[in-house]
Motif scaffolding. Sequence first.
Motif, PDB file in Angstrom:
ATOM      1  N   ALA A 212       0.810  -1.074   0.142  1.00 29.93           N
ATOM      2  CA  ALA A 212       0.094   0.022  -0.257  1.00 29.93           C
ATOM      3  C   ALA A 212       0.961   1.382  -0.094  1.00 29.93           C
ATOM      4  CB  ALA A 212      -0.925   0.334   1.262  1.00 29.93           C
ATOM      5  N   ASP A 213       2.142   1.734   0.429  1.00 28.46           N
ATOM      6  CA  ASP A 213       2.636   2.567   0.551  1.00 28.46           C
ATOM      7  C   ASP A 213       3.678   3.169  -0.777  1.00 28.46           C
ATOM      8  OD1 ASP A 213       5.827   1.008   2.488  1.00 28.46           O
ATOM      9  OD2 ASP A 213       4.816   0.459   0.651  1.00 28.46           O
ATOM     10  N   GLN A 214       3.502   2.081  -1.581  1.00 34.10           N
ATOM     11  CA  GLN A 214       3.830   2.492  -2.786  1.00 34.10           C
ATOM     12  C   GLN A 214       2.922   2.940  -3.496  1.00 34.10           C
ATOM     13  OE1 GLN A 214       7.044   1.586  -3.725  1.00 34.10           O
ATOM     14  NE2 GLN A 214       7.024   2.050  -1.579  1.00 34.10           N
ATOM     15  N   VAL A 215       1.632   2.415  -3.310  1.00 32.22           N
ATOM     16  CA  VAL A 215      -0.150   3.001  -4.157  1.00 32.22           C
ATOM     17  C   VAL A 215      -0.215   4.865  -3.781  1.00 32.22           C
ATOM     18  CG1 VAL A 215      -2.027   3.134  -4.656  1.00 32.22           C
ATOM     19  CG2 VAL A 215      -0.309   0.728  -4.190  1.00 32.22           C
ATOM     20  N   ALA A 216      -0.032   5.519  -4.994  1.00 24.48           N
ATOM     21  CA  ALA A 216      -0.829   7.167  -4.772  1.00 24.48           C
ATOM     22  C   ALA A 216      -2.043   7.173  -5.586  1.00 24.48           C
ATOM     23  CB  ALA A 216      -0.162   8.150  -5.874  1.00 24.48           C
ATOM     24  N   ALA A 217      -2.897   5.751  -5.886  1.00 25.43           N
ATOM     25  CA  ALA A 217      -4.174   5.850  -6.063  1.00 25.43           C
ATOM     26  C   ALA A 217      -4.355   4.871  -6.584  1.00 25.43           C
ATOM     27  CB  ALA A 217      -5.076   7.166  -6.571  1.00 25.43           C
ATOM     28  N   VAL A 218      -6.139   3.930  -6.202  1.00 26.89           N
ATOM     29  CA  VAL A 218      -6.749   3.513  -7.235  1.00 26.89           C
ATOM     30  C   VAL A 218      -7.930   4.262  -7.890  1.00 26.89           C
ATOM     31  CG1 VAL A 218      -9.363   1.835  -7.020  1.00 26.89           C
ATOM     32  CG2 VAL A 218      -6.807   2.178  -5.238  1.00 26.89           C
ATOM     33  N   LEU A 219      -7.785   4.210  -9.532  1.00 29.03           N
ATOM     34  CA  LEU A 219      -8.590   5.043 -10.134  1.00 29.03           C
ATOM     35  C   LEU A 219      -9.533   3.745 -10.679  1.00 29.03           C
ATOM     36  CD1 LEU A 219      -8.570   6.838 -12.186  1.00 29.03           C
ATOM     37  CD2 LEU A 219      -7.993   5.836 -14.136  1.00 29.03           C
ATOM     38  N   ILE A 220     -10.534   4.207 -10.238  1.00 26.69           N
ATOM     39  CA  ILE A 220     -12.381   3.876 -10.590  1.00 26.69           C
ATOM     40  C   ILE A 220     -13.067   3.883 -11.728  1.00 26.69           C
ATOM     41  CG2 ILE A 220     -13.430   3.515  -8.355  1.00 26.69           C
ATOM     42  CD1 ILE A 220     -13.509   0.388  -9.031  1.00 26.69           C
TER      43      ILE A 220
END
Length: 438
Positions: A212-220
């Motif tokens: 999770a600490d590498q993820v800027a955003a979830v796009l949906i």
Amino acid sequence: MTTAQARVLRTEIPGPNSRELQRRRAATVAGGVASVLPVYITEAAGGVLHDVDGNSLIDLGSGIAVTNVGNAAPEVVEPVRRQVAEFTHTCFMVTPYENYLQVCEELAALTPGDHEKRSALFNSGAEAVENAVKIARRATGRPAIVAFDHAYHGRTNLTMALTAKSVPYKHGFGPFAPEVYRVPMSYPARDGRPGEQVAREAIERIDKQLGADQVAAVLIEPIQGEGGFIEPAPGFLPAIAKWCADNGVLFIADEIQTGFCRTGAWFACDHENVVPDLITTAKGIAGGLPLAAVTGRAELMDAMPPSSLGGTYGGNPIACAGALGAIRAMRERDLAAAARAIGDLVLPRLRALNTEAILDVRGRGAMIGIEFVKPGTTEPDPELTTRIAETCHARGVVILTCGTYGNVIRLLPPLVIDHALLIEGLEVLERAIREHTS
Ligand SMILES: Cc1ncc(COP(=O)(O)O)c(CNCCCC(=O)O)c1O
């Protein structure tokens, strides 16, 4: 110009003048730019398109979910006429103008959440998605973006990377932008699983492959558009949004196709009370004028340094005038309710079609999909889907297909469509389905 809301067929579709223009087109327009129905339009209003051969077609596509308020809506045309005569362009980054602010104020008031918001205006949906990703990466300092199976987000390099389907959007256009990762989407007609369960699988995929600490955003997309009008099972979106909030990951809702009353609420996130950190909008926002936006939490948007966001035409004053008119029409005519009324009329009729060739009839409001399969199987049937759509075209009804497997007919009528006209279009579609599936 007043346009009778009626289907009139004077020639075969396309007619001779359209066919002649199509021949001219071959000598001047790039072959990569295709048209679903090569019928050349001269006028349009409400739910009707008039062509160069005197035909009047029923529009069940709204120019791909754009003319929600109807084509050439008076609430759009009048302010646009005034604006274009006052000034056509100054570039908001050079000398600003008020109606840009007014659009941003409307977006702040209308998009989900009662937190303080800021917006930036652009020209196309893909441009808005590109900028939402820029903002997310800069605000979080993280590189990774998570997208979903069957997603569609545009045709630029980054948005192709975010888009799932290869042909026709991506094939041969690589290499694509890095740090984009794909996880399973809730697809009830094919997985039959509870939303929370599929969300857990997607989250586990992120945790195991990325962290999770590498993820800027979830796009949906709250309801996936080009991928097949896939409405996730209840609970899926809230579970993804909660995981994002718990892990400092931004939740970006791409409401470019679902936004502005299309699904029976101002935005599709509203149906499950999901509040995105950033939301991208376009299509229905301005009644046909090219306008797009990123709207987000003020602390995120204001963290971007001056001049780090922009572009020459973003928030063009004529498009902003169109948007203010379109939003006024949606509010004053309660087009979210109109979309719900369309869904109430259409869904039961399509669900009453008794054929094994239909796997699923789904959607919300005036965003409805019919998924076709080989009878008695779940094997997609794109050829049948195309035959049905082409029969509707030949009978004067503009209807679109979509889907990862090319096997979904989608209904996107203008929200202001006359119900008698809508029913006439449905009768043409139902007859075509019966003819091709009996
Ligand atoms: C959810 C969602 N995000 C982004 C986009 C991209 O918006 P642009 O304005 O087409 O760039 C869309 C555009 N959908 C129609 C594409 C038509 C085609 O190009 O074949 C969308 O639906």
